[in-house]
Design an enzyme around this catalytic site. Structure first.
Site, mmCIF file in Angstrom:
data_model
loop_
_atom_site.group_PDB
_atom_site.id
_atom_site.type_symbol
_atom_site.label_atom_id
_atom_site.label_comp_id
_atom_site.label_asym_id
_atom_site.label_seq_id
_atom_site.Cartn_x
_atom_site.Cartn_y
_atom_site.Cartn_z
ATOM 1 N N HIS A 61 0.844 -1.190 0.000
ATOM 2 C CA HIS A 61 0.000 0.000 0.000
ATOM 3 C C HIS A 61 0.880 1.242 0.000
ATOM 4 O O HIS A 61 2.114 1.141 0.056
ATOM 5 C CB HIS A 61 -0.974 -0.010 1.176
ATOM 6 C CG HIS A 61 -0.342 -0.011 2.530
ATOM 7 N ND1 HIS A 61 0.390 -1.073 3.019
ATOM 8 C CD2 HIS A 61 -0.340 0.930 3.515
ATOM 9 C CE1 HIS A 61 0.806 -0.792 4.243
ATOM 10 N NE2 HIS A 61 0.385 0.423 4.559
ATOM 11 N N HIS A 63 1.230 3.911 2.042
ATOM 12 C CA HIS A 63 1.659 4.642 3.225
ATOM 13 C C HIS A 63 3.191 4.775 3.215
ATOM 14 O O HIS A 63 3.901 3.882 2.741
ATOM 15 C CB HIS A 63 1.194 3.949 4.493
ATOM 16 C CG HIS A 63 -0.255 4.208 4.815
ATOM 17 N ND1 HIS A 63 -0.971 3.451 5.713
ATOM 18 C CD2 HIS A 63 -1.113 5.167 4.338
ATOM 19 C CE1 HIS A 63 -2.206 3.921 5.791
ATOM 20 N NE2 HIS A 63 -2.324 4.950 4.964
ATOM 21 N N ASP A 65 5.575 4.401 5.316
ATOM 22 C CA ASP A 65 6.470 3.402 5.897
ATOM 23 C C ASP A 65 6.616 2.162 5.017
ATOM 24 O O ASP A 65 7.356 1.238 5.358
ATOM 25 C CB ASP A 65 6.014 3.006 7.310
ATOM 26 C CG ASP A 65 4.577 2.513 7.374
ATOM 27 O OD1 ASP A 65 3.782 2.895 6.502
ATOM 28 O OD2 ASP A 65 4.240 1.754 8.305
ATOM 29 N N HIS A 66 5.936 2.185 3.858
ATOM 30 C CA HIS A 66 6.049 1.077 2.904
ATOM 31 C C HIS A 66 6.582 1.511 1.533
ATOM 32 O O HIS A 66 6.936 0.655 0.729
ATOM 33 C CB HIS A 66 4.691 0.389 2.733
ATOM 34 C CG HIS A 66 4.211 -0.268 3.986
ATOM 35 N ND1 HIS A 66 4.305 -1.617 4.220
ATOM 36 C CD2 HIS A 66 3.660 0.263 5.109
ATOM 37 C CE1 HIS A 66 3.829 -1.892 5.426
ATOM 38 N NE2 HIS A 66 3.424 -0.762 5.978
ATOM 39 N N HIS A 141 -7.393 -2.165 5.493
ATOM 40 C CA HIS A 141 -6.548 -1.164 6.136
ATOM 41 C C HIS A 141 -7.197 0.205 5.915
ATOM 42 O O HIS A 141 -8.282 0.296 5.334
ATOM 43 C CB HIS A 141 -5.131 -1.234 5.565
ATOM 44 C CG HIS A 141 -4.121 -0.468 6.345
ATOM 45 N ND1 HIS A 141 -4.089 -0.456 7.728
ATOM 46 C CD2 HIS A 141 -3.094 0.333 5.938
ATOM 47 C CE1 HIS A 141 -3.087 0.304 8.126
ATOM 48 N NE2 HIS A 141 -2.472 0.803 7.067
ATOM 49 N N ASP A 209 -0.657 -4.172 5.697
ATOM 50 C CA ASP A 209 -1.237 -3.894 6.993
ATOM 51 C C ASP A 209 -2.737 -4.169 6.903
ATOM 52 O O ASP A 209 -3.364 -3.776 5.921
ATOM 53 C CB ASP A 209 -1.045 -2.444 7.370
ATOM 54 C CG ASP A 209 0.408 -1.998 7.473
ATOM 55 O OD1 ASP A 209 1.291 -2.821 7.205
ATOM 56 O OD2 ASP A 209 0.649 -0.830 7.783
ATOM 57 N N HIS A 268 6.501 -5.787 11.389
ATOM 58 C CA HIS A 268 5.779 -4.511 11.368
ATOM 59 C C HIS A 268 5.371 -4.083 12.780
ATOM 60 O O HIS A 268 4.189 -3.995 13.112
ATOM 61 C CB HIS A 268 4.554 -4.603 10.452
ATOM 62 C CG HIS A 268 3.982 -3.251 10.101
ATOM 63 N ND1 HIS A 268 3.048 -2.613 10.891
ATOM 64 C CD2 HIS A 268 4.200 -2.433 9.053
ATOM 65 C CE1 HIS A 268 2.708 -1.454 10.347
ATOM 66 N NE2 HIS A 268 3.403 -1.323 9.223
#
Length: 305
Positions: A61, A63, A65-66, A141, A209, A268
């Protein structure tokens, strides 16, 4: 054999001992990344992964942090003399995200192939990647998010007696076993002339997530390794998990049990979770064969027979 290396096991933001989400896969010299969080480049340098030969990037996805590691990584790949195309797979919105990033990537010396929100299962046209069946699942998510399952196919067992009875020349055995067909002196030689029973491959599933939705156990069923998010280790944090659409260790273990996987690797972690292993019992009490990941942990998956 499939070689795995967790480059980043953190969620939300990187910390001094934990980069953001990224899994490195090496299969027959082909390199795959799942997610590309902040710190990916540093981790790749630290563990000697190499940049040039990464040919497939799977994004769960959008976001930060990815995906925040992508900007620098692609530039470094170009500087490392990568020239063959890079395939990027992701959820709805990945094409727009890549177009936006291209403002800063102008002049990349290799092309990008972007596959957005693929349905069902697919393989890429490549001598090695065609052996990998990739499946996706939309999960729950706060934004569009995909879970991935990779099935590494294995050639059927070579049957030497069958090859001999079909008068197949030895020089063709290896090629036929790998799926090639030959035509010699008006006679055709096809793989079925030398192949025996089917053999099970290797299944890897990666889920982050998300909340633990009902479709996940069937999706991960029978995985040799199930890599799953466990943002919160403490059972008392279930309200946070529900609110932020993440999972606890216990919930991840419940999915592993329902999906009858061989092994669970939890990753994670919330920045507030300083020592994930302190909460390991919350997972192992549900699913015994659980490992708590850390940056740099390696897992090697071998064929069972």
């Amino acid at each position: 054999m499939v070689n795995l290396l967790m480059l980043g096991t953190g969620g939300n933001v990187p910390s001094y001992n934990r980069f953001c989400s990224c899994l490195f896969i090496n299969y027959k010299g082909k390199k795959i990344l799942i997610d590309c969080g902040e710190g990916t480049q540093i981790a790749m340098k630290r563990y000697g992964c190499g940049f040039k030969d990464v040919d497939l990037l799977l994004i769960t996805h959008l976001h930060g942090d990815h995906i925040n590691g992508m900007l620098g990584l692609l530039a470094t790949m170009g500087n490392s003399e990568k020239r063959n195309p890079l395939t990027i797979v992701g959820p709805r919105g990945i094409k727009n995200a890549i177009r936006a990033m291209m403002v800063l990537w102008e002049g990349l010396p290799f092309s990008l192939r972007v596959i957005e929100n693929p349905a069902g299962s697919f393989s890429l046209i490549d001598d090695v990647f065609k052996e990998i069946e990739i499946s996706t699942l939309e999960v729950s998510h706060s934004t569009e998010c995909l879970a991935y399952s990779l099935y590494f196919r294995r050639n059927r067992l070579f049957d030497i007696e069958k090859a001999k009875s079909n008068d197949v020349p030895k020089k063709l055995w290896k090629g036929l076993q790998s799926g090639r067909t030959y035509y010699i002196d008006d006679r055709s030689y096809v793989p079925d002339m030398v192949l025996g029973r089917e053999r099970r491959g290797i299944k890897l599933s990666y889920v982050t997530d998300t909340r633990p939705v009902e479709s996940i156990p069937d999706f991960i069923y029978g995985s040799d390794l199930f890599i799953c998010e466990g943002t919160y280790g403490d059972d008392m944090d279930i309200a946070k998990a529900v609110k932020n659409k993440h999972m606890t260790f216990r919930e991840a273990a419940g999915l592993a049990k329902s999906g009858k996987v061989d092994k669970l690797l939890i990753t994670h972690f919330s920045p507030s979770l300083e020592e994930p292993k302190d909460y390991m019992a919350n997972a192992t009490s549900v699913f015994k064969n659980t490992v708590i990941a850390h940056d740099g942990i390696r897992q090697d998956l071998s064929y069972k027979d």
